[in-house]
Design an enzyme around this catalytic site. Structure first.
Site: not given
Ligand code: 3EB
Length: 352
Positions: A163, A346
């Protein structure tokens, strides 16, 4: 049992249709009513094995098993406006005068490590470069909402979590195109699949979205370095004004939302508490959107939700928490990995 979920907005709508159970990977017979001609802007199919609905609208196949119900769900974005379509290399798109849907799928194996950049990092950068080139060519400069899916999101290679590699490539593409990384960034999500290619699909527009942040959370683009060398490039939500004066609608896209307060994961190992914290974050984002867009009046109960569940065995606990707050709401449950290994769930949402 709800079999079809709709979010009606003019001039943009989304429907999530179940794909009838079939032999793995074969087209159902008779074909389901998945009309990807006419008013369809684009489609994403979520399933454990590839399925391709017929039709000319762009489509993404996302390797996320459906946890409750049919073998597959097709999320179809539509508009009643006249459409034109095109293809630019691996990117296919379809657009009205206001909104463009695009889909791109890249195979990491087509990239070799070079100059310290991993194949995934390069694939992410290439995907976003292709998107930004298309948006410039089509006069649709603003990304509104982006859905990102990658295999083995929490796996580590080249000394860095995948990631985090993705985040480097994505941010580099924003910077290379001269885009700010802390303003006008799209709502987004990034999930881990059970295999397959890097899949990105998106909505873009002629007008800038109104970004919404969550007062309970540090903006993701300001996450400290402990979460990776480059911050993720997304806003917590985006409000998009569409349509003419007569029938203007403000569509709300809520990004993937998890059990993060400040910048820290809360309730490690407690999936019920993570679900409650996630719902509190979504409620806070909706409150914030309603303050920024007076009169919008978004409500939790008006949204269409996708819930990404890391461990299928947690589904019943997650569903019980969600049903308490959102009885009867249209919800799709998919199995996917979340972008921090300590996050178990999520949730994303759209309202229009
Ligand atoms: C967070 O809040 C959880 O990398 O595009 C949520 C929404 C999350 C979008 C992205 C990652 C992304 O960090 C992960």
């Amino acid at each position: 049992n709800v079999v079809e979920h709709h979010l009606a907005a003019v001039p943009l709508s989304v429907a999530c249709l179940p794909w009838p159970d079939t032999e793995q990977g074969t087209a159902p017979n008779p074909a389901p009513v998945l009309d990807l001609q006419g008013s369809a802007l684009g489609c994403a199919v979520f399933a454990a094995s590839p399925l391709a609905p017929p039709g000319e609208a762009p489509q993404s196949f996302v390797s996320t098993p459906v946890l409750d119900g049919p073998q597959a769900w097709a999320e179809i974005w539509r508009t009643a406006e006249p459409l034109r379509s095109g293809r630019q290399g691996p990117l296919t798109w379809r657009a009205s005068a206001d909104v463009l849907f695009g889909a791109i799928t890249l195979n990491e194996a087509d990239f070799v490590p070079r100059d310290g950049a991993t194949p995934l990092q390069q694939a992410a950068e290439a995907a976003y470069q292709a998107i930004f080139a298309l948006l410039a060519a089509e006069g649709m400069p603003y990304l509104l909402r982006v859905w990102n899916y990658l295999d083995d999101i929490n796996g580590e290679s080249f000394g860095l979590e995948r990631y985090r590699q993705f985040n480097i490539g994505r941010q580099d593409a924003f910077l290379a195109s001269g885009r700010p990384i802390t303003q006008n960034v799209p709502a987004a999500c990034a999930l881990g699949t059970i295999g397959g290619d890097l899949v990105v699909f998106f909505l873009a527009g002629r007008a800038a979205p109104i970004p919404v942040e969550n007062p309970r959370q540090v903006s993701a683009y300001h996450y400290p370095r402990e979460y990776g060398p480059r911050s993720p490039t997304f806003s917590r939500a985006a409000v998009v004004r569409l349509g003419g004066d007569g029938e203007r609608r403000d569509v709300l896209f809520i990004s993937g939302t998890a059990s993060i307060v400040g910048h820290r994961t809360l309730h490690v190992g407690d999936v019920a508490a993570q679900t409650r914290e996630t719902l509190a974050n979504i409620a806070a984002v909706i409150d914030q959107a309603n303050q920024i867009v007076p009169g919008a009046g978004y409500r939790l109960a008006d949204c269409l939700y996708k819930v990404y569940v890391r461990h299928p065995a947690d589904l019943a606990v997650i569903r019980a928490e969600i049903d308490r707050v959102l009885p009867g709401a249209p919800i799709l449950y998919l199995q996917a990995d979340v972008c921090r290994s300590d996050l178990l769930v999520e949730i994303e949402a759209s309202a229009g």
